[in-house]
Design a protein around this motif. Structure first.
Motif, short mmCIF file in Angstrom:
data_model
loop_
_atom_site.label_atom_id
_atom_site.label_comp_id
_atom_site.label_asym_id
_atom_site.label_seq_id
_atom_site.Cartn_x
_atom_site.Cartn_y
_atom_site.Cartn_z
N VAL A 1 3.25 7.67 -11.79
CA VAL A 1 2.29 8.07 -10.76
C VAL A 1 2.99 8.22 -9.40
CG1 VAL A 1 0.22 7.37 -9.49
CG2 VAL A 1 0.36 7.00 -11.96
N GLN B 1 3.63 1.95 -13.07
CA GLN B 1 3.25 2.77 -11.92
C GLN B 1 4.26 3.86 -11.59
OE1 GLN B 1 2.68 -0.48 -8.98
NE2 GLN B 1 0.52 0.13 -8.94
N SER C 1 0.84 -1.19 0.00
CA SER C 1 0.00 0.00 0.00
C SER C 1 0.88 1.25 0.00
CB SER C 1 -0.92 -0.01 1.22
OG SER C 1 -1.75 1.13 1.22
N PHE C 2 0.71 2.12 -0.99
CA PHE C 2 1.54 3.29 -1.18
C PHE C 2 1.34 4.27 -0.03
CE2 PHE C 2 2.38 7.19 -4.06
CZ PHE C 2 3.69 7.25 -3.66
N ARG D 1 -1.62 10.39 -2.79
CA ARG D 1 -2.23 9.31 -3.57
C ARG D 1 -2.79 8.29 -2.58
NH1 ARG D 1 -3.34 9.27 -9.19
NH2 ARG D 1 -4.07 7.15 -9.61
N HIS D 2 -4.05 8.46 -2.21
CA HIS D 2 -4.67 7.60 -1.22
C HIS D 2 -5.16 6.30 -1.86
CE1 HIS D 2 -4.52 10.80 1.77
NE2 HIS D 2 -5.04 11.63 0.87
N GLU D 3 -5.17 5.25 -1.06
CA GLU D 3 -5.70 3.95 -1.47
C GLU D 3 -5.11 3.50 -2.81
OE1 GLU D 3 -9.92 4.10 -1.40
OE2 GLU D 3 -10.04 4.60 0.73
N TYR D 4 -3.80 3.62 -2.90
CA TYR D 4 -3.09 3.21 -4.12
C TYR D 4 -2.15 2.06 -3.75
CZ TYR D 4 -0.49 3.66 -8.51
OH TYR D 4 0.08 3.43 -9.74
N THR D 5 -2.21 0.99 -4.51
CA THR D 5 -1.42 -0.20 -4.21
C THR D 5 -0.28 -0.35 -5.21
OG1 THR D 5 -3.36 -1.32 -3.29
CG2 THR D 5 -1.49 -2.70 -3.92
#
Length: 357
Positions: A40, A37, A10-11, A16-20
């Motif tokens: 981003v 990725q 999980s980043f 950048r919320h809720e980004y894996t």
């Protein structure tokens, strides 16, 4: 330091919320983070890094003076060192300079290939919308065997617990010479008051690091004159420098003394923070920190041996980069020896075979 590929993470970013973050697979090869990725992730990291910096530093480019470039270097170093230790994901960052000596915060992408001899690792570095040029060692690619990662974790005390960042910091952050160690050879790299040794195998195009040794594991170390000095650099093209900014013979002498004294690397407690560092606070103090280290108008930066690569050194106001002519020094001190032949034989060890016509 985990050598197996991480499948997802999980980043850890306020931008950048809720980004894996996931890994990329191609047969026996895995890449983490996934290449698609990287733009981003890099954009979010840059928003965090540059957003807290004073505008005069955030705008630094190739036209900036040495003091502002040095300030940016200190800020990038602090950002990567402290935030690598407090991140909850497995993303690793590193500060690196462009050929114009402008520091960037880059993403470390780990490439792991499953071979008959076990996993082999390579690393490349991404920032903005492109990769940095691949880092080579004297014209050859660098491959790191999985055994190196395991032994490094077990033998080298860490400032940051369980982190590949320190390995890359040691590899790329100091001078490096090659010496006979046991039945083979090893790259000797000063670290704190001691040194780390990486045994290696050599092919026409690659250096393959095979294990990591500290003082306790080295039972024989042979001095060679002149020492075989190495350079990390951007891209595959390489010309061996005749005039250096450091003295390989002095590094050789220090390492032999350290080995005879059996002086180990100092142990440190892990510095992993229980709560995230406040980057805005660190960025605010980065200018004062640079000034405290002696930087000011007249400061500058230069690449080791003036070869663009990962090793950058600061110059405080009034200082000049070293100019060390090894051959001239040897001829002056011991004129009775045929140093021209000795240096030619040494340099031939680094000669890269020409591809067939």
């Amino acid at each position: 330091m985990r050598s197996e590929p991480t499948q997802f993470s999980s980043f850890d970013s306020i931008y950048r919320h809720e980004y894996t973050i996931v890994e990329e697979r191609h047969g026996d090869v895995s890449l983490f983070p996934h290449t698609d990725q990287l733009p981003v992730i890099s954009r979010a990291i840059n928003l965090e890094f540059y957003g807290a910096l004073p505008p005069s530093v955030a705008r630094v480019d190739h036209r900036a003076d040495g003091f502002h470039k040095a300030h940016l270097m200190e800020a990038a170093s602090a950002f990567c060192f402290t935030l690598n230790g407090s991140r909850t994901d497995r993303l690793r960052l590193r500060e690196m300079a462009t050929p114009d000596l402008v520091f960037k915060v880059v993403i470390v992408q780990q490439i792991t290939e499953q071979t008959r001899r076990g996993p082999h690792h390579r690393f490349r570095f991404y920032c903005g919308d492109h990769f940095f040029p691949d880092i080579h060692l004297c014209g050859k690619s660098l491959i790191i065997a999985d055994h190196v990662l395991q032994r490094f974790t077990a033998r080298v005390p860490h400032f940051i617990c369980d982190d590949i960042y320190l390995l890359l910091l040691i590899l790329f952050g100091s001078t490096i010479i090659s010496l006979p160690v046991g039945p083979g050879r090893a790259f000797i790299i000063p670290h704190e008051r001691s040194f780390v040794a990486f045994t290696y195998e050599e092919t026409d195009t690659e250096y393959i690091l095979t294990t990591c040794l500290t003082i306790n594991e080295i039972h024989s170390l042979k001095a060679e004159l002149p020492p075989l000095a190495m350079n990390f650099h951007y891209g595959p093209d390489f010309t061996l420098p005749r005039i250096r900014t450091w003295a390989p013979t002095s590094v050789l002498g220090d390492c032999i003394k350290i080995w005879k004294r059996k002086e180990p690397i100092e142990k440190h407690e892990p510095r992993r923070s229980k709560k995230p560092f406040d980057w805005h606070w660190l960025a605010y103090w980065s200018r004062d920190y640079a000034i405290k280290k002696g930087h000011g108008p007249g400061s500058n930066l230069y690449f080791l041996d003036h070869i663009p690569g990962p090793r950058v050194l600061p110059l405080l106001p009034g200082q000049r980069a070293g100019q060390y002519d090894e051959l001239a020094v040897y001829k002056k001190l011991r004129p009775e020896y045929d140093w021209d032949t000795a240096f030619a034989e040494r340099d031939a060890k680094l000669a890269r075979p020409k591809p067939p016509a």
